[in-house]
Write a protein that holds these residues in place. Structure first.
Motif, PDB file in Angstrom:
ATOM      1  N   ALA A   1       0.851  -1.195   0.000  1.00  0.00           N
ATOM      2  CA  ALA A   1       0.000   0.000   0.000  1.00  0.00           C
ATOM      3  C   ALA A   1       0.885   1.243   0.000  1.00  0.00           C
ATOM      4  N   VAL A   2       0.571   2.195  -0.869  1.00  0.00           N
ATOM      5  CA  VAL A   2       1.309   3.471  -0.901  1.00  0.00           C
ATOM      6  C   VAL A   2       0.400   4.540  -0.290  1.00  0.00           C
ATOM      7  N   VAL A   3       0.915   5.231   0.706  1.00  0.00           N
ATOM      8  CA  VAL A   3       0.140   6.268   1.390  1.00  0.00           C
ATOM      9  C   VAL A   3       0.906   7.584   1.275  1.00  0.00           C
ATOM     10  N   GLU A   4       0.259   8.619   0.746  1.00  0.00           N
ATOM     11  CA  GLU A   4       0.985   9.884   0.570  1.00  0.00           C
ATOM     12  C   GLU A   4       0.060  11.083   0.670  1.00  0.00           C
ATOM     13  N   GLU A   5       0.666  12.175   1.130  1.00  0.00           N
ATOM     14  CA  GLU A   5      -0.054  13.443   1.245  1.00  0.00           C
ATOM     15  C   GLU A   5       0.252  14.261   0.005  1.00  0.00           C
TER      16      GLU A   5
ATOM     17  N   SER B   1       1.742  11.256  -8.670  1.00  0.00           N
ATOM     18  CA  SER B   1       2.000  10.755  -7.316  1.00  0.00           C
ATOM     19  C   SER B   1       3.030   9.637  -7.304  1.00  0.00           C
ATOM     20  N   LEU B   2       3.517   9.338  -6.104  1.00  0.00           N
ATOM     21  CA  LEU B   2       4.355   8.156  -5.929  1.00  0.00           C
ATOM     22  C   LEU B   2       3.532   6.903  -6.249  1.00  0.00           C
ATOM     23  N   GLY B   3       2.280   6.911  -5.792  1.00  0.00           N
ATOM     24  CA  GLY B   3       1.415   5.750  -6.046  1.00  0.00           C
ATOM     25  C   GLY B   3       1.351   5.408  -7.530  1.00  0.00           C
TER      26      GLY B   3
ATOM     27  N   LEU C   1      -2.302  -1.243  -3.544  1.00  0.00           N
ATOM     28  CA  LEU C   1      -3.305  -0.221  -3.227  1.00  0.00           C
ATOM     29  C   LEU C   1      -2.617   1.122  -3.068  1.00  0.00           C
ATOM     30  N   THR C   2      -3.229   2.186  -3.574  1.00  0.00           N
ATOM     31  CA  THR C   2      -2.614   3.514  -3.423  1.00  0.00           C
ATOM     32  C   THR C   2      -3.610   4.487  -2.805  1.00  0.00           C
ATOM     33  N   PHE C   3      -3.088   5.321  -1.924  1.00  0.00           N
ATOM     34  CA  PHE C   3      -3.913   6.301  -1.199  1.00  0.00           C
ATOM     35  C   PHE C   3      -3.234   7.667  -1.286  1.00  0.00           C
TER      36      PHE C   3
END
Lengths: 307, 278
Positions: free
Chosen positions: A241-245, A251-253, A270-272
Motif C-alpha cells: 500500500a502506498v500512502v501519501e499526502e 503521485s508516488l502511487g 493499493l494507493t492512497f
C-alpha cells in the motif's frame, strides 16, 4: 521538522563555509537564532519576493556558495516556478528549495496554502531531486544531503511538530534509496512525509486485529525514485500500500503502479493519495486528510478487503 | 572605489571601429540563418563593447576578472562577437551560429565560454547578478558585476523585486545598464507603457545611483560608470536606437527578429562602409 532543519543548517554552516539561507519573509523564527547570530551575513531576507529569492540563490551558487531558499511550500515553487526551472534546474545548481508545510499542513490557512501537487510540478523538471522526510531525524539527514548535493533539491517539510518515527529503523537514511523503518512480512506500507504516522497507525491495527505482519518503508527520496528498491518490495510482499499526502496526479502511487506493470508484479497494490481537487475546508491537518478521503480506517479496510 | 584600476585610457575611437566591425560580422552571420535578433544586438553593441573593453577589470595576464551578464539574452550576438574578438569564443562557433553541433544559439546557454548564466527568459539576470554581487561582497572579493537589461524587460516584476532589495543588502559592486531602445516585440515601449517614463526617476527612488547617457556614445558610458560615487548599486539608463547603424532597421519592429535578404545585406554593408569613410 522546521526547527530540526534550522538547527541542522546551523551545524552545516559551522562545518562548511559559504552556506546561505535566503528567505522570503518567512523564517523558522526562534530556531534560526543561532545561525543568524553567528552568520548574520549569510541569512538574507529578500522580503515578499520569491522570484528574487530563487534567482539570488542561483547567483550565490554560481559563485560557489551553498544556498537554501526557504518559504512556505506553495510560495517556494509555484510563484517562482520559472526561476526554479531555469535558474536552478536548467543550470543544475546546488540550491535547495525548502518548502515548509508541504501537502495540507497549513490546514487552517485554506487552499491558497496547500501544496498538494508540488512534487508533481517540481518533480517534472529535469535535474530536480525531491526529498520529503517523515520526521525530524530524517529531516536532519536530508538537510545534510541537500548541502552536499551537486544539483537542485526540493526539500518538502512538515511544520506541525512531527514526532520521531525512525529512531529504531532497521535501515539508515540514504539519498535515493527507499528505507525500511519497520520490519514486517505480509503487508508493506510505503509512505513519505508527515503522513507516515498514519502508516504506523494502520500497521498497528492490522497487526493487532488481523494478525498481519506489516513492514513500513520510507520513500523519503521521491525523486530520483529507488526503482530497484520498489521492485524488491513488490516482489517480497503479498500486499503493498502506498500512502501519501500528495495529489493522485504525478503521485508516488502512480509511479509504483507503473513499476508494478513493468515487472508483472503479483502482489495486491493499493494507493492512497490526496484527491485531484481543491477542498474548501478548515481544521487540523488530519481533518484535511479526512476531507481528501485519507483516514487510517479507510486504508485499513481497503487492505483487509483486498488481501 | 577602484577607479585607479580602471583602464583610464579607454580608446573610444577604437571602440567605434570595433563596433562597425561587429555590425558587419553580425550581418555576415545573418546571411546563414533565417532569423536572428540583429536589431536588439545593434542597440546594445556600444554598451557591451565599452563594458568589456573599457570598464571590466583584468588580471596581470589580461584575463577578465569582473563579471558580465547579458540579461536581455536575445541580444546574444552583441556578446558573441565581443567574446570572439577577445578570443574567448572560437570563430568556427560563430560561423555555425544556430547550426546542429554548434554551441551558440539565439540565447546564451549556460556552460559556454564567457557566458555566466543562461538567459533568454527576461527578468532573471538582475536578481542573479544581485546574488553574485552579494556573494562577492560577503566573501570580500573585489569584483564588479555588470548586467545589461532591455527596457521591455523592466516590465517583469522580478526586476523590481531585485531593484528593491539590492541597495538594502548593501550591494555596491553591481552596475546594471538598461538598453532603452523604446521597442518591445509589439511596438514602442513609450506607447504600450507611457507611465513607465521617466525610467530614471523610478530607479533612483529605489535607492540606486542612476545616470542617463547616450547608449551609442562609448566614451559617455565609460565616463558615467567610471566616475560613479559607488555608495549604491548603479543603473545606467542608456538611450539607444533599435537597429542602430542600418537605416532601414532603425526603429522598425520587424527587425526584432528578421534576417536581411541578400540585397538588404549589401545595402547594410554599404551604409556601414559609408559611415567609416565619413
Amino acid at each position: 521538522m522546521r526547527d530540526t532543519f534550522a538547527r541542522t543548517l546551523y551545524q552545516v554552516a559551522k562545518k562548511r563555509s559559504n552556506v546561505f539561507i535566503v528567505v522570503a519573509d518567512i523564517s523558522p523564527a526562534g530556531s534560526m537564532a543561532p545561525f543568524r547570530e553567528e552568520f548574520p551575513d549569510h541569512f538574507i531576507n529578500v522580503g515578499v519576493a520569491e522570484q528574487t529569492m530563487i534567482s539570488l540563490c542561483a547567483g550565490l551558487a554560481l559563485r560557489g556558495c551553498t544556498a537554501f531558499a526557504y518559504t512556505i511550500a506553495t510560495f517556494s515553487i509555484y510563484r517562482p516556478f520559472e526561476q526554479v526551472r531555469i535558474d536552478l534546474c536548467y543550470q543544475n545548481l546546488p540550491v535547495t528549495v525548502v518548502g515548509i508545510g508541504g501537502g495540507v499542513s497549513y490546514s487552517t490557512l485554506g487552499g491558497t496554502h496547500h501544496a498538494q501537487e508540488d512534487i508533481a510540478v517540481v518533480g517534472a523538471i529535469p535535474n530536480m531531486a525531491v526529498i520529503a522526510p517523515c520526521d525530524p531525524l530524517e529531516t536532519e539527514a536530508a538537510t545534510w544531503v541537500c548541502a552536499e548535493r551537486n544539483g537542485p533539491t526540493y526539500l518538502r517539510l512538515g511544520k506541525a511538530g512531527e514526532p520521531n518515527l525512525t529512531g529504531d529503523a532497521p535501515e539508515p537514511f540514504e539519498f535515493g534509496k527507499v528505507r525500511k523503518i519497520k520490519e514486517g512480512r505480509d503487508v508493506c506500507i510505503i509512505a513519505y512525509g508527515p503522513i507516515m504516522k498514519m502508516a504506523f497507525e494502520v500497521a498497528e491495527k492490522l497487526e493487532r486485529d488481523e494478525q498481519r505482519s506489516v513492514a513500513i518503508y520510507s520513500a523519503h527520496t521521491v525523486k530520483p525514485l529507488d526503482t530497484a528498491g520498489i521492485k524488491r518490495i513488490l516482489d517480497n510482499f503479498e500486499t503493498v500500500a502506498v500512502v501519501e499526502e500528495h495529489s493522485v496526479r504525478g503521485s508516488l502511487g502512480g509511479q509504483v503502479k507503473q513499476l508494478a506493470w513493468d515487472v508483472r508484479a503479483n502482489c495486491k497494490l493499493l494507493t492512497f493519495s490526496l484527491r485531484d481537487e481543491f477542498i474548501h475546508q478548515f481544521g487540523s491537518q488530519r481533518d484535511m486528510w479526512t476531507a481528501h478521503g485519507l483516514t487510517p480506517e479507510i486504508i485499513y479496510d481497503a487492505i483487509v478487503a483486498g488481501s | 572605489m577602484k577607479e585607479d584600476t580602471l583602464a583610464k585610457t579607454f580608446d573610444a575611437a577604437a571602440s567605434k571601429r570595433r563596433c562597425r566591425k561587429f555590425r558587419r560580422r553580425i550581418l555576415d552571420i545573418s546571411q546563414t540563418v533565417s532569423a536572428l535578433h540583429a536589431a536588439g544586438a545593434f542597440s546594445c553593441l556600444e554598451i557591451v563593447d565599452s563594458i568589456y573593453f573599457g570598464l571590466m577589470q583584468r588580471d596581470d595576464e589580461g584575463r577578465l576578472t569582473d563579471t558580465f551578464l547579458l540579461s536581455k539574452g536575445h541580444g546574444s550576438l552583441a556578446q558573441y562577437v565581443v567574446l570572439e574578438e577577445l578570443g574567448i569564443l572560437p570563430r568556427e562557433e560563430l560561423d555555425n551560429f544556430c547550426k546542429p553541433g554548434c554551441i551558440l544559439g539565439t540565447h546564451p546557454d549556460f556552460g559556454i565560454p564567457g557566458i555566466e548564466a543562461a538567459t533568454g527568459s527576461l527578468g532573471h539576470g538582475l536578481p542573479i547578478t544581485v546574488g553574485m554581487a552579494l556573494a562577492d561582497k560577503v566573501q570580500g572579493i573585489d569584483r564588479t558585476v555588470y548586467v545589461v537589461l532591455s527596457d521591455g524587460e523592466l516590465q517583469e516584476g522580478s526586476v523590481w523585486e531585485a531593484m528593491m532589495i539590492a541597495p538594502t543588502l548593501g550591494i555596491k559592486n553591481l552596475v546594471a545598464v538598461v538598453d532603452l531602445n523604446d521597442f518591445q516585440s509589439l511596438g514602442r515601449t513609450s506607447e504600450t507603457h507611457p507611465n513607465f517614463y521617466p525610467v530614471l526617476d523610478k530607479v533612483s527612488a529605489f535607492g540606486w545611483e542612476t545616470v542617463e547617457v547616450d547608449g551609442h556614445d562609448q566614451q559617455a558610458i565609460f565616463d558615467a560608470v567610471s566616475s560613479r560615487l559607488g555608495g549604491a548599486p548603479m543603473m545606467v539608463i542608456a538611450r539607444t536606437v533599435k537597429g542602430k547603424g542600418v537605416s532601414y532597421m532603425e526603429n522598425v519592429p520587424i527587425w526584432h527578429y528578421r534576417s536581411p535578404s541578400p540585397e538588404e545585406y549589401q545595402q547594410a554593408l554599404l551604409e556601414l562602409a559609408g559611415e567609416e569613410e565619413a
